[in-house]
Design an enzyme around this catalytic site. Sequence first.
Site, short mmCIF file in Angstrom:
data_model
loop_
_atom_site.label_atom_id
_atom_site.label_comp_id
_atom_site.label_asym_id
_atom_site.label_seq_id
_atom_site.Cartn_x
_atom_site.Cartn_y
_atom_site.Cartn_z
N ASP A 185 -14.61 91.14 66.79
CA ASP A 185 -15.95 91.66 67.02
C ASP A 185 -16.56 91.79 65.63
O ASP A 185 -15.84 91.83 64.64
CB ASP A 185 -15.77 93.02 67.70
CG ASP A 185 -17.08 93.73 67.87
OD1 ASP A 185 -18.03 93.05 68.25
OD2 ASP A 185 -17.15 94.93 67.63
N PHE A 227 -39.01 94.01 69.74
CA PHE A 227 -38.18 92.89 69.29
C PHE A 227 -37.41 92.30 70.47
O PHE A 227 -36.79 93.03 71.23
CB PHE A 227 -37.18 93.43 68.26
CG PHE A 227 -36.43 92.35 67.57
CD1 PHE A 227 -36.84 91.92 66.32
CD2 PHE A 227 -35.34 91.75 68.15
CE1 PHE A 227 -36.15 90.92 65.68
CE2 PHE A 227 -34.66 90.74 67.52
CZ PHE A 227 -35.07 90.32 66.27
N LYS A 239 -37.69 87.02 68.24
CA LYS A 239 -37.11 87.33 66.92
C LYS A 239 -38.11 88.03 66.01
O LYS A 239 -38.07 87.87 64.80
CB LYS A 239 -36.63 86.06 66.21
CG LYS A 239 -35.53 85.34 66.96
CD LYS A 239 -34.93 84.29 66.05
CE LYS A 239 -33.84 83.52 66.75
NZ LYS A 239 -34.30 82.88 67.99
N LYS A 282 -43.28 92.09 61.74
CA LYS A 282 -42.15 91.71 60.89
C LYS A 282 -41.14 90.98 61.76
O LYS A 282 -41.05 91.24 62.97
CB LYS A 282 -41.52 92.94 60.24
CG LYS A 282 -40.83 93.86 61.19
CD LYS A 282 -40.02 94.91 60.45
CE LYS A 282 -39.27 95.73 61.47
NZ LYS A 282 -39.03 97.08 61.10
N GLY A 330 -22.28 90.85 69.81
CA GLY A 330 -23.46 91.01 70.64
C GLY A 330 -24.72 90.92 69.80
O GLY A 330 -25.81 91.08 70.30
N ASP A 331 -24.53 90.63 68.50
CA ASP A 331 -25.65 90.68 67.57
C ASP A 331 -26.53 89.44 67.59
O ASP A 331 -26.21 88.46 68.22
CB ASP A 331 -25.09 90.86 66.16
CG ASP A 331 -25.59 92.14 65.57
OD1 ASP A 331 -26.65 92.57 66.03
OD2 ASP A 331 -24.95 92.70 64.68
N LYS A 350 -16.99 87.85 76.43
CA LYS A 350 -15.93 87.89 75.42
C LYS A 350 -14.58 87.68 76.09
O LYS A 350 -13.75 86.90 75.61
CB LYS A 350 -15.94 89.25 74.70
CG LYS A 350 -17.16 89.46 73.82
CD LYS A 350 -17.01 90.77 73.05
CE LYS A 350 -18.21 91.03 72.17
NZ LYS A 350 -18.07 92.25 71.39
N ASP A 395 -13.59 97.29 68.10
CA ASP A 395 -13.55 98.73 67.89
C ASP A 395 -14.40 99.51 68.88
O ASP A 395 -14.46 100.72 68.79
CB ASP A 395 -14.01 99.06 66.48
CG ASP A 395 -15.50 98.86 66.35
OD1 ASP A 395 -16.01 97.90 66.95
OD2 ASP A 395 -16.17 99.65 65.69
N ASN A 447 -17.35 98.01 74.21
CA ASN A 447 -17.72 96.68 74.69
C ASN A 447 -16.66 95.64 74.40
O ASN A 447 -16.74 94.52 74.87
CB ASN A 447 -19.05 96.26 74.06
CG ASN A 447 -18.99 96.29 72.56
OD1 ASN A 447 -18.25 97.07 71.98
ND2 ASN A 447 -19.74 95.46 71.90
#
Length: 906
Positions: free
Chosen positions: A227, A392, A397, A416, A526-527, A613, A633, A636
């Site tokens: 992760d 966002f 994006k 931004k 998940g980013d 995952k 950690d 998720n």
Amino acid sequence: QNQRIPSDMVFLRTSEKTGSCFIRTDQLDGETDWKLKVAVSCTQRLPALGDLFSINAYVYAQKPQLDIHSFEGTFTREDSDPAVHESLSIENTLWASTVVASGTVIGVVIYTGKETRSVLNTSNPKNKVGLLDLELNQLTKALFLALVALSVVMVTLQGFVGPWYRNLFRFLLLFSYIIPISLRVNLDMGKAAYGWMIMKDDNIPGTVVRTSTIPEELGRLVYLLTDKTGTLTQNEMIFKRLHLGTVSYGTDTMDEIQSHIINSYSQVHSQNSGNSTSSTPSRKPQSSAPKVRKSVSSRIHEAVKAIALCHNVTPVYESRAGVSGETEYAEVDQDFSDENRTYQASSPDEVTLVQWTESVGLTLVNRDLTSMQLKTPGGHILTYYILQIFPFTSESKRMGIIVRDESSGEITFYMKGADVAMSTIVQYNDWLEEECGNMAREGLRTLVVAKKSLTEEQYQDFESRYNQAKLSIHDRNLKVAAVVESLEREMELLCLTGVEDQLQADVRPTLEMLRNAGIKIWMLTGDKLETATCIAKSSHLVSRNQDIHIFRPVTTRGEAHLELNAFRRKHDCALVISGDSLEVCLKYYEHEFVELACQCPAVVCCRCSPTQKAHIVKLLQHHTGKRTCAIGDGGNDVSMIQAADCGIGIEGKEGKQASLAADFSITQFKHIGRLLMVHGRNSYKRSAALGQFVMHRGLIISTMQAVFSSVFYFASVPLYQGFLMVGYATIYTMFPVFSLVLDQDVKPEMALLYPELYKDLTKGRSLSFKTFLIWVLISIYQGGILMYGALLLFESEFVHVVAISFTALILTELLMVALTIRTWHWLMVVAEFLSLGCYVASLAFLNEYFGIGRVSFGAFLDVAFITTVTFLWKVSAITVVSCLPLYILKYLKRKFSPPSYSKLTS
């Protein structure tokens, strides 16, 4: 506050003035920051709580699904004069197993039980069995077949005379020592010992072994799935750089920005106080005049103001002790003291940016749904009304906000976002792309900030179209995006910011070591795609000179096919793919995709749901048959950890959920190197040696029994009495054989210095049918020699054959242990002598067992005979003949084809 939400709900009402509240979602998606949720405005506006029960309204919600980041629904109130329709999106929902962080909330339940998002995303745990155990099971089956075959051969040689089937079973019982029953016991004790060693290792403090069945797996891993947030990174951001096109400010030059800000604000205020009328006109000609190069100071001022306004951050004031709930609100308005202010936002990047503007003098002091207040270095409060917020999303994006300045009434659209999305929106310039590239190479996350001034007419026109688009039920997202895009043209580029997400200690060397060890590392996160790529580069998951192939978003079968072909043409490059595209590829081209991905040195999957995952882990196991290890950690990562052959949890900021579900829990990512290279290697090597030795122990005695029976015309008479057989497997040989658990072929320092040694283990050479057959041959040879030797040398005192052969057998076993061991340990020596001592002692008082068959007990074994020289030299002779050739062979093998580790140690 601080209560867990029991089921999935739509958020109707809150005690907070703003009509919104924060929730913590770390147990759902592993992100530590708070999420802002907004109450349905129709119910929030009701004067009192009880009115909720008197209105006539209904909620329409879509059917339950896996995705925790999306929701579509509508809220309709029928009893008001024109019926009220409100659109519901993800920000009006409260998912189960999240925690309310501020105020109180009231909601209407939409999904319960098995339909909640959190339950849909979990998987049932399974029992894990190590590969080594499976291999040993195969060998045991082979041994059983050998046992049956041997018995049948014996009966056949007897010539099937008399009740042959009875004899068959007698042989089966006599040779039953072939099957190593003590193998399981020995191995389980061994595993307990490895677990104990891992927990006692001072170099990796805090490591806990939660599963005692699979320490050997650590030595055979091929895929490591990790992760990102909290595992590779610390989830702490630092503002590193502000770039204005002509000037760039780093951490050491922030004080210059501060002085610019103080100057610009003091000028504005002196103007305002002098004549309040001239302040507004003085700005008018400026905008109509041709664009003159602005001074650096005003550009910094604009940039910092934009960063301070364009975000989704809320300052939270901790109420001081002794203040009751009611007065707290009254106080907050007057008291914006810096001591008890903390910022809450849905992403740590945003908090960092706002904290940075505070450090250079422009402080965000208050925020609700409609306005924001900034404090200037001089202590003045500036108020801005929030007209619209465009949050966002992973598609756009970027985030935008339209604010109106209270003093001048100007409407400004700030925005931004990621460089990819923003480069087409801002006015043409020559430095943006290059600078973004430079920052990304330093491992910074970049955000581009831009603005556009709007007139009142432009804004009103936009607002009406925007509200219309928001109510449509079909393709709502597309229509809204189209309206917003009409604004996003020719925006003025203000600045570029760089924020660094700090990596955990020693991530780079650890990943480097694992890569050298031949372990393929996959990062499932998940980013966002940019962030994931950025971290992959800065953590050296992808080495400097490697290409990165970013898999374009695909939705249909045809697109997936084209993309896969494009990827196939590239060699040795890392793959970055998003969760949605991955789903599509797996749906149509599962086999081809996995095959291609497995050849990559590194794979990054971003925007993965917890279920995905776990699915990726299962795919790898299914397609490659290799061992996988998952490390994470947060809550998720639990399903991924449970699905993998070996799950490692890190006790981090996100709670202990992962480390409790895992098989091994560690405190820092860097410990994984030692866990695999040293402990994994040792556990595997030792267990393999131990297992084969226990088998050899049983085979040898069965061979002797077979030789004995065949010499005596295939009589099914036992060679040794019961107690000798029991003693043989326990007291006489147990300690030395078990002391193999302490054996190590390489010093830990060497194993960490040369991770390449680990590659050999994954091939599974330490325990295979080849090594097993070698051991079988050794056993047959030794058993035969011992028995024939005893019969040859003792024609005269034939009755003593038992004493002699058994003594020789014990000596041989002890010598064989000595032969297998690679590095001595004082406990091993103790064990050897202890066993020998036990045996010699038992010779004295167990003499009746050393007779043959039922011939009068005890008459033959006189202690006098044992102490004679003939007895001793004959026993020694037999032992030497059975062991010496093996010593010589082993020495030659060491000389001519040394294993890789011995080359290093010399």
